[in-house]
Write a protein that holds these residues in place. Sequence first.
Motif, PDB file in Angstrom:
ATOM      1  N   VAL A 160      12.439 -70.641 -33.988  1.00 29.28           N
ATOM      2  CA  VAL A 160      11.101 -71.101 -33.572  1.00 29.28           C
ATOM      3  C   VAL A 160      10.625 -70.253 -32.402  1.00 29.28           C
ATOM      4  O   VAL A 160      11.419 -69.868 -31.541  1.00 29.28           O
ATOM      5  CB  VAL A 160      11.084 -72.594 -33.157  1.00 29.28           C
ATOM      6  N   ASP A 161       9.349 -69.954 -32.381  1.00 31.01           N
ATOM      7  CA  ASP A 161       8.776 -69.224 -31.255  1.00 31.01           C
ATOM      8  C   ASP A 161       7.392 -69.781 -30.939  1.00 31.01           C
ATOM      9  O   ASP A 161       6.605 -70.066 -31.837  1.00 31.01           O
ATOM     10  CB  ASP A 161       8.670 -67.722 -31.527  1.00 31.01           C
ATOM     11  N   ALA A 162       7.113 -69.877 -29.661  1.00 32.10           N
ATOM     12  CA  ALA A 162       5.854 -70.462 -29.212  1.00 32.10           C
ATOM     13  C   ALA A 162       4.653 -69.606 -29.596  1.00 32.10           C
ATOM     14  O   ALA A 162       3.566 -70.134 -29.856  1.00 32.10           O
ATOM     15  CB  ALA A 162       5.899 -70.664 -27.699  1.00 32.10           C
ATOM     16  N   GLY A 222       6.692 -62.218 -27.114  1.00 29.78           N
ATOM     17  CA  GLY A 222       7.039 -62.111 -25.686  1.00 29.78           C
ATOM     18  C   GLY A 222       7.210 -60.661 -25.283  1.00 29.78           C
ATOM     19  O   GLY A 222       6.452 -59.774 -25.707  1.00 29.78           O
ATOM     20  N   ALA A 223       8.230 -60.389 -24.490  1.00 34.43           N
ATOM     21  CA  ALA A 223       8.441 -59.030 -23.986  1.00 34.43           C
ATOM     22  C   ALA A 223       8.762 -58.043 -25.105  1.00 34.43           C
ATOM     23  O   ALA A 223       8.485 -56.845 -24.988  1.00 34.43           O
ATOM     24  CB  ALA A 223       9.585 -59.037 -22.966  1.00 34.43           C
ATOM     25  N   SER A 224       9.329 -58.555 -26.198  1.00 32.76           N
ATOM     26  CA  SER A 224       9.875 -57.635 -27.214  1.00 32.76           C
ATOM     27  C   SER A 224       8.843 -56.754 -27.892  1.00 32.76           C
ATOM     28  O   SER A 224       9.189 -55.713 -28.446  1.00 32.76           O
ATOM     29  CB  SER A 224      10.668 -58.426 -28.256  1.00 32.76           C
ATOM     30  N   SER A 225       7.561 -57.161 -27.883  1.00 35.68           N
ATOM     31  CA  SER A 225       6.544 -56.284 -28.485  1.00 35.68           C
ATOM     32  C   SER A 225       5.697 -55.588 -27.421  1.00 35.68           C
ATOM     33  O   SER A 225       4.812 -54.818 -27.752  1.00 35.68           O
ATOM     34  CB  SER A 225       5.630 -57.100 -29.393  1.00 35.68           C
ATOM     35  N   ARG A 275       5.959 -74.245 -30.369  1.00 32.87           N
ATOM     36  CA  ARG A 275       6.577 -74.298 -29.054  1.00 32.87           C
ATOM     37  C   ARG A 275       7.532 -75.486 -28.955  1.00 32.87           C
ATOM     38  O   ARG A 275       7.180 -76.604 -29.340  1.00 32.87           O
ATOM     39  CB  ARG A 275       5.469 -74.432 -28.002  1.00 32.87           C
ATOM     40  N   VAL A 276       8.728 -75.239 -28.462  1.00 34.08           N
ATOM     41  CA  VAL A 276       9.677 -76.330 -28.228  1.00 34.08           C
ATOM     42  C   VAL A 276       9.225 -77.070 -26.967  1.00 34.08           C
ATOM     43  O   VAL A 276       9.109 -76.471 -25.898  1.00 34.08           O
ATOM     44  CB  VAL A 276      11.110 -75.791 -28.052  1.00 34.08           C
ATOM     45  N   THR A 277       8.938 -78.361 -27.128  1.00 37.34           N
ATOM     46  CA  THR A 277       8.453 -79.142 -25.979  1.00 37.34           C
ATOM     47  C   THR A 277       9.434 -80.233 -25.562  1.00 37.34           C
ATOM     48  O   THR A 277       9.276 -80.836 -24.514  1.00 37.34           O
ATOM     49  CB  THR A 277       7.089 -79.792 -26.304  1.00 37.34           C
ATOM     50  N   LEU A 311      18.219 -59.810 -20.045  1.00 39.92           N
ATOM     51  CA  LEU A 311      18.383 -58.369 -20.259  1.00 39.92           C
ATOM     52  C   LEU A 311      17.363 -57.529 -19.496  1.00 39.92           C
ATOM     53  O   LEU A 311      17.327 -56.301 -19.638  1.00 39.92           O
ATOM     54  CB  LEU A 311      18.336 -58.062 -21.761  1.00 39.92           C
ATOM     55  N   GLY A 312      16.536 -58.194 -18.699  1.00 35.30           N
ATOM     56  CA  GLY A 312      15.678 -57.504 -17.745  1.00 35.30           C
ATOM     57  C   GLY A 312      14.780 -56.461 -18.359  1.00 35.30           C
ATOM     58  O   GLY A 312      14.102 -56.687 -19.373  1.00 35.30           O
ATOM     59  N   SER A 313      14.823 -55.283 -17.747  1.00 33.85           N
ATOM     60  CA  SER A 313      13.904 -54.208 -18.119  1.00 33.85           C
ATOM     61  C   SER A 313      14.450 -53.344 -19.248  1.00 33.85           C
ATOM     62  O   SER A 313      13.818 -52.369 -19.636  1.00 33.85           O
ATOM     63  CB  SER A 313      13.648 -53.323 -16.903  1.00 33.85           C
ATOM     64  N   PHE A 333      14.922 -54.276 -24.852  1.00 36.24           N
ATOM     65  CA  PHE A 333      14.665 -53.680 -26.173  1.00 36.24           C
ATOM     66  C   PHE A 333      15.863 -52.812 -26.534  1.00 36.24           C
ATOM     67  O   PHE A 333      16.335 -52.804 -27.658  1.00 36.24           O
ATOM     68  CB  PHE A 333      13.370 -52.858 -26.149  1.00 36.24           C
ATOM     69  N   ASN A 334      16.364 -52.133 -25.519  1.00 36.30           N
ATOM     70  CA  ASN A 334      17.526 -51.244 -25.658  1.00 36.30           C
ATOM     71  C   ASN A 334      18.801 -52.035 -25.962  1.00 36.30           C
ATOM     72  O   ASN A 334      19.596 -51.648 -26.816  1.00 36.30           O
ATOM     73  CB  ASN A 334      17.680 -50.498 -24.332  1.00 36.30           C
ATOM     74  N   ARG A 335      18.978 -53.151 -25.257  1.00 34.93           N
ATOM     75  CA  ARG A 335      20.275 -53.849 -25.318  1.00 34.93           C
ATOM     76  C   ARG A 335      20.250 -55.141 -26.139  1.00 34.93           C
ATOM     77  O   ARG A 335      21.297 -55.733 -26.416  1.00 34.93           O
ATOM     78  CB  ARG A 335      20.744 -54.183 -23.890  1.00 34.93           C
TER      79      ARG A 335
END
Length: 395
Positions: free
Chosen positions: A25-27, A33-36, A161-163, A358-360, A363-365
């Motif tokens: 599930v994704d909101a 999120g950050a991944s795109s 979204r998980v609420t 996994l911070g910055s 995508f790499n890790r």
Amino acid sequence: MIGAGVVGLAAAWRLAEAGVAVVVVDAIGVGGGASSRNAGLIDAPGWGRRPALDDVLKMGSLAIYERLADDGADIELDRCGRVAAACTDDELALAAAEAAAHDGVHLLDGDALREVEPALGPAVVGGTWTPGAACADPVAACAALAAAAQRCGVRVIATARVTSFEPGPQGGARLGLQDGDHIDAGAVVLAAGAWAAPVARLLDEALDVPTVPVFGQMWATIPLPAGTLRTTVVGLESSHAWQGGAALDGLPLTHDAAGVRRTRHLYGRQRRNGEVVFGGDRIRLAPADHAATDPGAVPVVRDDGIAVNRAHAAAVAPVLGSAPTARTWAGVMPFARDGLPLIGPVPGVRGLMVAGGLGSSGFNRGPMAGWLAADLLLGRDVPPEVATARLDRRG
Ligand SMILES: Cc1cc2nc3c(=O)[nH]c(=O)nc-3n(C[C@H](O)[C@H](O)[C@H](O)COP(=O)(O)OP(=O)(O)OC[C@H]3O[C@@H](n4cnc5c(N)ncnc54)[C@H](O)[C@@H]3O)c2cc1C
């Protein structure tokens, strides 16, 4: 699986390949999120003289991206290599140490580095060349991971979204969704990136998943001729500053808590469509910032930071100085409080696994972090280095 970023999607794929029924599930949607929103840089320094978790995550993730590409997904995977540019002798010393630690990283002087990446300007006195490094398109990579997972039977609920999060009626957990629906799960993987802490608090207000949401932003030029940049490019100014003690609260950030810039960070590449994308600023979000708790709240781009990053990029690669900016965007990075990845069970909560922090360089890790979390859940052996990512690592 809470979260359809690279981590959650890869974990779901791995679990489903092992025969587990998985719902993701994704909101805000696959890769929302950050991944795109990232630059798509994939470092691959080799396995290191003494492999650390970082080497396992980077090299493992590259192998996963290669598998997606080999299976026919066009994720724009390009083994273009990476230059890390030093503009001072101190930064060059840092480059030398990095090259000494990894077989896949080579120390070059300025002229040799310019042969590899002709866009580098005269300010660059040397640096490292990592020929195995790569880049890929983040949006396409998320879509490919989701497709691979779905082919193995994973159900993706893309905008839910998980609420609420509570113990399930027959063990496991019950996740309540914003639309009123619910999911009963035997186990839950928390792959909610920068929002892992508030999601965990839905289960127990006292539950501490030590993540910190950090603002990051990027800019893109209009399409430039192919080959304007041949490699991915990073600057070493920030690494040198962080090594010298400018890491703020233990995190490699560009600004302190008062919002004052402490260093400049730089990384970027040219995309297949010709755009050159660069970014760098990393600023801790205040707890009251809406984007710190709501993945749907898109952070506002800070133009002053874009200007600093543009000037930095032009100093390293002068051809970028005159290239018009076509667009800018921002996202939220999932740092762990001590800067190290978080992969492992949540102490005291049966059936809850965390994968993130996994911070910055998630995508790499991220894909390998997801696979390792899945393997832990499946009771499989994992490399011993993964113990350094356990949540109870402080004992
Ligand atoms: C500007 C920028 C540039 C970057 N550049 C790079 C780079 O070049 N190379 C690199 O390796 N990394 C880079 N990163 C970092 C990288 O993007 C992240 O570390 C990585 O994508 C994290 O993946 P994730 O799956 O953990 O989190 P995310 O991709 O953020 O996924 C978490 C998901 O959880 C969902 N979620 C949260 N709360 C809930 C809820 N209550 N219910 C349901 N779903 C929820 C969110 O909607 C989100 O989709 C960059 C990041 C940014 C912001």
